[in-house]
Scaffold this motif. Sequence first.
Motif, PDB file in Angstrom:
ATOM      1  N   LEU A 140      82.476  16.815 -24.751  1.00 33.70           N
ATOM      2  CA  LEU A 140      82.835  16.833 -26.169  1.00 33.70           C
ATOM      3  C   LEU A 140      83.580  18.126 -26.497  1.00 33.70           C
ATOM      4  O   LEU A 140      83.254  19.199 -25.992  1.00 33.70           O
ATOM      5  N   THR A 141      84.574  18.017 -27.360  1.00 31.50           N
ATOM      6  CA  THR A 141      85.342  19.191 -27.747  1.00 31.50           C
ATOM      7  C   THR A 141      84.564  20.015 -28.768  1.00 31.50           C
ATOM      8  O   THR A 141      83.574  19.555 -29.360  1.00 31.50           O
ATOM      9  N   LEU A 142      85.031  21.223 -29.006  1.00 37.26           N
ATOM     10  CA  LEU A 142      84.409  22.068 -30.024  1.00 37.26           C
ATOM     11  C   LEU A 142      84.502  21.412 -31.399  1.00 37.26           C
ATOM     12  O   LEU A 142      83.559  21.491 -32.203  1.00 37.26           O
ATOM     13  N   ASP A 143      85.616  20.766 -31.691  1.00 39.81           N
ATOM     14  CA  ASP A 143      85.749  20.066 -32.970  1.00 39.81           C
ATOM     15  C   ASP A 143      84.739  18.930 -33.083  1.00 39.81           C
ATOM     16  O   ASP A 143      84.217  18.667 -34.173  1.00 39.81           O
ATOM     17  N   HIS A 144      84.452  18.253 -31.962  1.00 40.78           N
ATOM     18  CA  HIS A 144      83.441  17.194 -31.988  1.00 40.78           C
ATOM     19  C   HIS A 144      82.078  17.754 -32.392  1.00 40.78           C
ATOM     20  O   HIS A 144      81.334  17.125 -33.152  1.00 40.78           O
ATOM     21  N   LEU A 145      81.748  18.940 -31.880  1.00 34.97           N
ATOM     22  CA  LEU A 145      80.459  19.550 -32.232  1.00 34.97           C
ATOM     23  C   LEU A 145      80.400  19.859 -33.724  1.00 34.97           C
ATOM     24  O   LEU A 145      79.368  19.649 -34.371  1.00 34.97           O
ATOM     25  N   THR A 146      81.480  20.379 -34.267  1.00 32.26           N
ATOM     26  CA  THR A 146      81.529  20.668 -35.702  1.00 32.26           C
ATOM     27  C   THR A 146      81.360  19.386 -36.503  1.00 32.26           C
ATOM     28  O   THR A 146      80.651  19.367 -37.522  1.00 32.26           O
ATOM     29  N   GLU A 147      81.995  18.308 -36.075  1.00 31.86           N
ATOM     30  CA  GLU A 147      81.849  17.022 -36.771  1.00 31.86           C
ATOM     31  C   GLU A 147      80.396  16.562 -36.785  1.00 31.86           C
ATOM     32  O   GLU A 147      79.895  16.091 -37.816  1.00 31.86           O
TER      33      GLU A 147
END
Length: 322
Positions: A209-216
């Motif tokens: 998972l990307t860093l943006d996915h974690l934020t989501e």
Amino acid sequence: MTDASPTAARRPGEQALAALGLDAPALSPADASPHAFPGGGRWRTEVPSCEGPEALAVVLKEASRLDVPIHRISQGSGVWMLTDAEITEMVEATAARDIELCLFTGPRGTWDIGGSVRTDSRGGGLRARGHDAVAGCLEDAVRATELGVKCLLVADEGVLWTLHRARTQGIIPADTTLKVSALIGPVNPASFAVYERLGADSVNVPSDLTLDHLTEIRRVSGAPMDMYIEAPDDLGGYVRMYEVAELIRRGAPIYLKFGLSKAPGIYPYGHQLREVTLATAKERVRRGRLALDLLARHGADTDMAPPGSRMPGSLRRFDTGA
């Protein structure tokens, strides 16, 4: 889940790159997770694939030698692959050090007679096939908790919901924590939130998972997240060591899992795999030391949850109808 402000950390190569005119874009405060573990701290540690008392002894000895704090130790072969005496020995050894022990429950599709999991589509994957498989998982859960195990690892949504209902009705202890395996980890915020509501106390998300996915994900759920900093080859073999501070900033509360790539699979464990299992157990702890050293160099090692902490805090659940 407790709100917390992430500690500012130095980014890898930040000063040297700035001197060369290669500054990175500024981090956005909006990307940071507002959540933390109850009692304080934004990250905990986990050593996975600890397959029995002998491997556990290696992990504990190496952790003491390298000064690696461990919050949770997990096993992957399953409760059914351990004798009562072996489980009891592991429970006593981890309890003496205030470490949570997590054992995997029951049969999985890849070990079942169904052929679909061996096709290119992987069929039902690691899930529990049929009523009897769910029953086996529940029996494992009851047996393990009666022997003192406080955390159970699951790879099926139905098993998760069943075990959550079982603890609300007193079939297993109410303080039993349920951990969702990386083998079925959710890849979007909607599915992560569903696992929380089904009873998950921590959810292992895939390591790609990307860093943006974690934020989501953190915009919809504060449930603890588990993530391999280095993933086994059968989960992709990803090595994300230099991202560890940012994984914490985006994904807190998060368990940093010290996996190992380029290592043979050891599930289900037996004595024929003894040497590689003990060697990889020792190396996982060393990988943990490398990650902790990196956090210290970047000034991001101050937000670790207190040793011995294990509960997830207040989480949202579906109504069990009990």
